[in-house]
Enzyme design. Structure first.
Site, PDB file in Angstrom:
ATOM      1  CE  LYS A 105      61.083  31.226  61.200  1.00 47.29           C
ATOM      2  NZ  LYS A 105      61.737  31.549  60.047  1.00 47.29           N
TER       3      LYS A 105
ATOM      4  CE  LYS B 245      57.680  46.946  61.417  1.00 44.08           C
ATOM      5  NZ  LYS B 245      59.046  47.281  60.876  1.00 44.08           N
TER       6      LYS B 245
ATOM      7  CE  LYS C 168      57.811  39.486  54.083  1.00 41.67           C
ATOM      8  NZ  LYS C 168      58.031  38.132  54.238  1.00 41.67           N
TER       9      LYS C 168
END
Ligand code: TRP
Length: 330
Positions: A112, A195, A198
């Site tokens: 990040k 996978k 979201k």
């Protein structure tokens, strides 16, 4: 005594078709067999830049999405992290027990901070200690976590050790990862080796449960498939197609063999068209419920309030024990 499961979700992105399928299979059983808490991690969302209006709207939207998917606010405790101030209180105490060396190892922080070079804030760094507080406040036995959060859960367990060494045992339950019964795994539409998520940067990789029908159609028709023609379930050689078949199978209740027979001699395009219709019609009642809920903010506010009150009963009891152990005056 039922075991406690705690599940947290940052309020970024929207829930996906993968969540829909997971929810259908899991929530009802979980709420029977376990004591379940679900919360929206809005404080964790603040570790990256957020537009205040969007953050607030997302929090309501997320709650409405969970409720629309059938999560029962009476049988589970559903709450918003920032409405239970004990999270930040415990987080500070845990932060003071966590060596920087441990935080330095966190791969998500490294990733990040490479991605948000202009906003490498201290919250991004101490993110896992807040997450540990989320878990430990509720004496959670089990935490369902994705691959990306395993290291944080490991650190949470280490933090229990640091606390015990310093103050003695018995304050916290040592949490474990919850590995659900293997249900259908829904994969990314463009990249079927990973996978469906979201938080994927590429919108084309997932169908959100609140995407409008046109968007759903476009995403499914645009799903990556191999250059073959035969409709056959074969994850190794036809990962993209097999993923579409999985979704089809779960939503229609048909087996792979039945789907193969039904589509014998037809092209991938036929399957995609039918699947898009099926997804649209399946999500229709969820979307209707979602839009109704979003029109009724008072109701959402009261669900949040009730959840926070129920969560606080537990949170305050843990925090009280922590205050006593650490020498803070209550
Ligand atoms: N960090 C988690 C995620 O990004 C969300 C989260 C915050 C969480 N606190 C938690 C998950 C506690 C489980 C338990 O998915």
């Amino acid at each position: 005594m039922k075991k406690t499961i705690l599940s947290g979700s940052t309020v970024t992105g929207d829930l996906t078709l993968g969540n829909y399928i997971g929810a259908l299979n899991n929530w009802k059983n979980l709420q029977q067999d376990y004591d379940c808490l679900y919360f929206l991690a809005d404080l964790h969302a603040l570790t990256v830049m957020q537009d205040p209006k969007v953050l607030k709207e997302r929090t309501y939207s997320f709650l409405a999405q969970y409720l629309a998917l059938g999560l029962d606010e009476k049988k589970n405790i559903i709450f918003v992290q920032s409405q239970v101030p004990e999270h930040t209180q415990l987080a500070w105490i845990l932060t003071c027990l966590t060596p920087m060396g441990y935080l330095n190892r966190m791969t998500q922080f490294k990733e990040k901070s490479e991605k948000h070079v202009k906003n490498i804030n201290a919250g991004l760094y101490t993110y896992p200690t807040l997450m540990a507080a989320d878990i430990l406040l509720y004496q959670a036995d089990l935490v369902p976590v994705g691959e990306d959060q395993r290291q944080h859960l490991e650190l949470c367990r280490d933090i229990v050790g640091f606390f015990n060494n310093r103050y003695g045992e018995g304050t916290f339950t040592l949490p474990e990862a919850y590995v659900g019964k293997m249900g259908a795994r829904v994969m990314s539409l463009q990249d079927p080796d990973k996978k469906m998520s979201k938080s994927d940067e590429n919108e084309k990789n997932f169908v959100s449960i609140i995407d409008d029908p046109k968007k759903i159609e476009k995403k499914i028709k645009g799903a990556a498939t191999d250059s073959g023609t035969e409709i056959k379930y074969d994850v190794e050689n036809k990962a993209g197609l097999s993923n579409l078949m999985t979704i089809y199978s779960v939503l229609s209740g048909k087996t792979y063999a039945e789907i193969e027979t039904a589509f014998a001699g037809k092209m991938y395009g036929h399957l995609k068209v039918e699947l898009a219709d099926l997804v649209v019609s399946t999500l229709k009642p969820v979307q209707d419920k979602y839009h109704d809920l979003m029109k009724n903010r008072d109701h959402l506010d009261s669900v949040m309030k009730m959840g926070a009150e129920r969560a606080r009963v537990r949170a305050t009891s843990t925090l009280k024990a922590v205050y006593e152990k650490t020498g803070l005056v209550l």
